[in-house]
Scaffold this motif. Structure first.
Motif, mmCIF file in Angstrom:
data_model
loop_
_atom_site.group_PDB
_atom_site.id
_atom_site.type_symbol
_atom_site.label_atom_id
_atom_site.label_comp_id
_atom_site.label_asym_id
_atom_site.label_seq_id
_atom_site.Cartn_x
_atom_site.Cartn_y
_atom_site.Cartn_z
ATOM 1 N N UNK A 30 0.835 -1.208 0.000
ATOM 2 C CA UNK A 30 0.000 0.000 0.000
ATOM 3 C C UNK A 30 0.861 1.245 0.000
ATOM 4 N N UNK A 31 1.922 1.213 0.831
ATOM 5 C CA UNK A 31 2.798 2.388 0.903
ATOM 6 C C UNK A 31 3.550 2.587 -0.410
ATOM 7 N N UNK A 32 3.991 1.464 -1.009
ATOM 8 C CA UNK A 32 4.724 1.570 -2.270
ATOM 9 C C UNK A 32 3.815 2.117 -3.372
ATOM 10 N N UNK A 33 2.563 1.669 -3.391
ATOM 11 C CA UNK A 33 1.634 2.090 -4.443
ATOM 12 C C UNK A 33 1.307 3.577 -4.329
ATOM 13 N N UNK A 34 1.300 4.076 -3.117
ATOM 14 C CA UNK A 34 0.991 5.485 -2.930
ATOM 15 C C UNK A 34 -0.490 5.771 -3.113
ATOM 16 N N UNK A 35 -0.891 7.014 -2.859
ATOM 17 C CA UNK A 35 -2.319 7.324 -2.872
ATOM 18 C C UNK A 35 -2.770 8.136 -4.065
ATOM 19 N N UNK A 36 -1.901 8.246 -5.114
ATOM 20 C CA UNK A 36 -2.235 9.158 -6.210
ATOM 21 C C UNK A 36 -3.480 8.726 -6.976
ATOM 22 N N UNK A 37 -3.516 7.427 -7.346
ATOM 23 C CA UNK A 37 -4.677 6.959 -8.131
ATOM 24 C C UNK A 37 -5.959 7.071 -7.326
ATOM 25 N N UNK A 38 -5.817 6.806 -6.006
ATOM 26 C CA UNK A 38 -7.000 6.908 -5.147
ATOM 27 C C UNK A 38 -7.504 8.352 -5.127
ATOM 28 N N UNK A 39 -6.557 9.287 -5.052
ATOM 29 C CA UNK A 39 -6.944 10.697 -5.022
ATOM 30 C C UNK A 39 -7.654 11.090 -6.317
ATOM 31 N N UNK A 40 -7.101 10.610 -7.425
ATOM 32 C CA UNK A 40 -7.718 10.920 -8.719
ATOM 33 C C UNK A 40 -9.141 10.368 -8.774
ATOM 34 N N UNK A 41 -9.283 9.113 -8.352
ATOM 35 C CA UNK A 41 -10.602 8.480 -8.389
ATOM 36 C C UNK A 41 -11.586 9.257 -7.528
ATOM 37 N N UNK A 42 -11.092 9.735 -6.370
ATOM 38 C CA UNK A 42 -11.977 10.458 -5.464
ATOM 39 C C UNK A 42 -12.406 11.782 -6.075
ATOM 40 N N UNK A 43 -11.470 12.460 -6.737
ATOM 41 C CA UNK A 43 -11.841 13.744 -7.350
ATOM 42 C C UNK A 43 -12.818 13.541 -8.497
ATOM 43 N N UNK A 44 -12.801 12.320 -9.073
ATOM 44 C CA UNK A 44 -13.750 12.035 -10.155
ATOM 45 C C UNK A 44 -15.105 11.615 -9.616
ATOM 46 N N UNK A 45 -15.224 11.640 -8.276
ATOM 47 C CA UNK A 45 -16.536 11.404 -7.691
ATOM 48 C C UNK A 45 -16.779 10.015 -7.150
ATOM 49 N N UNK A 46 -15.732 9.191 -7.097
ATOM 50 C CA UNK A 46 -15.942 7.850 -6.568
ATOM 51 C C UNK A 46 -16.037 7.890 -5.046
ATOM 52 N N UNK A 47 -16.966 7.110 -4.496
ATOM 53 C CA UNK A 47 -17.079 7.014 -3.045
ATOM 54 C C UNK A 47 -15.913 6.184 -2.500
ATOM 55 N N UNK A 48 -15.585 6.380 -1.206
ATOM 56 C CA UNK A 48 -14.449 5.664 -0.607
ATOM 57 C C UNK A 48 -14.493 4.156 -0.840
ATOM 58 N N UNK A 49 -15.675 3.560 -0.688
ATOM 59 C CA UNK A 49 -15.767 2.115 -0.867
ATOM 60 C C UNK A 49 -15.491 1.731 -2.318
ATOM 61 N N UNK A 50 -15.960 2.570 -3.237
ATOM 62 C CA UNK A 50 -15.699 2.314 -4.656
ATOM 63 C C UNK A 50 -14.211 2.435 -4.946
ATOM 64 N N UNK A 51 -13.576 3.445 -4.371
ATOM 65 C CA UNK A 51 -12.135 3.622 -4.560
ATOM 66 C C UNK A 51 -11.393 2.385 -4.063
ATOM 67 N N UNK A 52 -11.792 1.919 -2.890
ATOM 68 C CA UNK A 52 -11.143 0.748 -2.302
ATOM 69 C C UNK A 52 -11.274 -0.459 -3.228
ATOM 70 N N UNK A 53 -12.487 -0.667 -3.733
ATOM 71 C CA UNK A 53 -12.794 -1.850 -4.512
ATOM 72 C C UNK A 53 -12.211 -1.771 -5.926
ATOM 73 N N UNK A 54 -12.279 -0.587 -6.529
ATOM 74 C CA UNK A 54 -11.902 -0.455 -7.939
ATOM 75 C C UNK A 54 -10.470 0.001 -8.156
ATOM 76 N N UNK A 55 -9.897 0.683 -7.158
ATOM 77 C CA UNK A 55 -8.555 1.232 -7.357
ATOM 78 C C UNK A 55 -7.526 0.606 -6.406
ATOM 79 N N UNK A 56 -7.766 0.782 -5.109
ATOM 80 C CA UNK A 56 -6.746 0.382 -4.142
ATOM 81 C C UNK A 56 -6.451 -1.111 -4.199
ATOM 82 N N UNK A 57 -7.483 -1.927 -4.042
ATOM 83 C CA UNK A 57 -7.248 -3.377 -3.954
ATOM 84 C C UNK A 57 -6.632 -3.960 -5.233
#
Lengths: 272, 267
Positions: free
Chosen positions: A159-186
């Motif tokens: 998680x630390x290596x991957x960083x939070x950039x893609x998650x931030x982008x997804x969030x700014x595009x309107x994805x909810x936290x759970x969606x970010x977790x499911x579609x981006x982070x994991x």
């Protein structure tokens, strides 16, 4: 951990290879020595005896269950440790990692005082009609206790290596936290999660001390392969060595399957 | 240890003495030469003893060192089969005290026993329950009660073999929730209250003190475990090893062993 970049400098000083060879020998020689000791003529009958097969089956089943439990409990823990920001985070990490350095017997005693009949939760559980001591559940709990840190450490690193950039982008595009977790982070950390799960499985497979202390030893119920080896050693050293090799073989297969080369892992991640 | 310096000095003297004696007294056997003032052997030995002998042999070794100045007895405790494995693999043992005759035979078969083993103690099984005896156990028959959480030793280890023999001879079907690989593990399950009852040796019950309650049962006579002791063939100090065995099997050893609950193999 550093990301592999395009710069191709990978030269290792030659003397490092010499030291690495010593290290590799140190790990491999005992295994070779064991393989040499095996009574090959009796090998198949020894490992296919009823008690051996029962123990192997139980080990595989309980290890699979405890790995599932590790994934279930470990993903949230790793997320909270890697992405969260709250007081006591360092303390929490220290406690989660504790089973890595704790002698398994101590873990077993601690579990006994928690889930045992006289334990902290044991009385309430007994009132609810749940008895954990001497059951297969106890084996799974013991294995999960010792294996959980392996998953958390691997996943938190990923998680630390991957960083939070893609998650931030997804969030700014309107994805909810759970969606970010499911579609981006994991999906991003899937290789890390996979290797963590494999390590947990391997650790569960080898679990001995906590199981012996907490769960007991009964064929088909709580006597996993390591416990069977320990018992066989009392009367039949050949059988103990043969079973040890089986355990080593299973562990090697499992680890080799998932710990492929970094390139392979990236391919895996790309495919998912 | 504070007496280390002193014992080292004695050891050096002893070494010189032995060296000078070695030339002339090769065939003199155990009869000490009349012109030497102190007759006993000196030096140090290592005693490999079954785990169940830990407290008694620690005391026997202390007593022996006190009554045989210039000697040091090192002790190593483990399961009898572990000890046999270690000795066979070349561990430097001078004396082996086994918790059963089977493991002693194993060492004899390996050609590592000097002379004939001497039986020095016996042990019988006792029912062990938590102090409050929550399941109200009173006899061996009670152990077959359905739903009872009974913990015994696995038949592969000596205490489990004894348990099996007792159960079979009494015609009691034991259905344990766990078969442990050592007496310690059985006791642990009972003292922690996880198990309602267990079967261990009388000496283990005594050693556990008031953390458990022991219940005698007449059927235990069906499996009397005999403890043999012998000098290891590869010992470099057989004289001292023999002296230790003589002391452990003699009246003073008997007293220590009896206090711990061990029976006398010679009635």
């Amino acid at each position: 951990m550093r990301r592999r970049s395009g710069i191709g400098y990978t030269a290792v000083p030659p003397w490092i290879y010499a030291l690495a060879a010593v290290g590799a020998l140190f790990v491999m020689l005992p295994l070779v020595a064991m393989a040499v000791k095996i009574n090959w003529a009796q090998f198949i009958p020894l490992i296919t005896s009823e008690s051996s097969l029962t123990a192997l089956g139980l080990s595989l089943r309980t290890s699979a269950a405890s790995t599932a439990l590790c994934i279930l409990l470990g993903i949230p823990l790793a997320l909270v440790l890697a992405r969260g920001d709250f007081p006591g985070q360092r303390v929490l990490r220290a406690f989660v990692l504790l089973p890595l350095v704790l002698p398994p017997v101590v873990g077993g005693i601690a579990l006994l005082y928690t889930f045992g009949r006289q334990g902290l939760l044991g009385r309430s559980l007994e009132l609810a009609g749940i008895q954990i001591a001497f059951s297969t559940t106890a084996v799974i709990l013991a294995q999960t206790f010792v294996a959980l840190p392996f998953l958390v450490v691997s996943l938190e690193g990923a998680l630390r290596t991957a960083g939070g950039r893609y998650e931030a982008v997804a969030a700014t595009l309107g994805a909810r936290p759970t969606t970010v977790l499911r579609r981006v982070t994991l999906p991003l950390v899937l290789p890390g999660l996979a290797s963590g799960a494999v390590l947990s499985f391997a650790r569960s497979l080898g679990e001995f001390g906590a199981t012996l202390t907490f769960a007991g030893s009964l064929q088909g119920v709580t006597r996993t392969l390591p416990l069977e080896i320990y018992l066989q050693r009392e009367t039949d050293a050949d059988a103990a060595v043969a079973l040890s090799l089986v355990l080593v073989a299973v562990a090697v297969i499992v680890v080799a399957l998932s710990y492929r080369s970094p390139r392979g892992r990236q391919a895996m991640a790309g495919a998912s | 240890m504070s007496f280390l310096g002193k014992s080292m000095a004695t050891l050096v003297t002893a070494g010189a003495l032995i060296a000078s004696l070695a030339g002339c007294a090769q065939g003199a056997a155990s009869d000490a030469s009349p012109n030497s003032p102190r007759t006993g052997p000196t030096g140090s030995i290592t005693v490999f003893a079954a785990a169940s002998l830990k407290s008694t042999f620690t005391q026997l070794a202390d007593d022996f060192e006190a009554s045989h100045p210039g000697t040091t007895v090192h002790l190593s405790f483990a399961g009898s089969s572990d000890l046999v494995t270690q000795i066979t693999a070349g561990a430097p043992a001078d004396v082996f005290a086994s918790a059963d005759t089977k493991n002693m035979s194993k060492l004899q078969d390996a050609g590592l026993v000097a002379g004939t083993p001497v039986d020095f103690a016996t042990n019988t099984l006792q029912i062990v329950v938590p102090p409050s005896n929550p399941a109200s156990i009173a006899s061996l028959g009670d152990l077959a009660r359905p739903g009872l959480k009974l913990v015994i030793c696995a038949p592969q280890v000596p205490c489990g073999a004894a348990t099996k023999a007792v159960g079979e001879s009494a015609g009691v079907m034991l259905a344990p929730v766990s078969e442990e690989s050592s007496v310690t593990d059985v006791l642990g399950k009972v003292t922690s209250g996880e198990a309602d009852a267990g079967l261990v040796y009388v000496t283990d019950v005594l050693a556990a003190g008031d953390k458990v309650k022991g219940i005698e049962f007449p059927e235990s006579s069906a499996a009397v475990n005999t403890y043999p002791i012998a000098t290891v063939a590869t010992s470099k100090n057989k004289e001292l090893a023999d002296a230790f065995i003589a002391s452990a099997t003699g009246p003073e050893g008997r007293k220590v062993l009896a206090a711990a609950g061990f029976g006398n193999p010679r009635g």
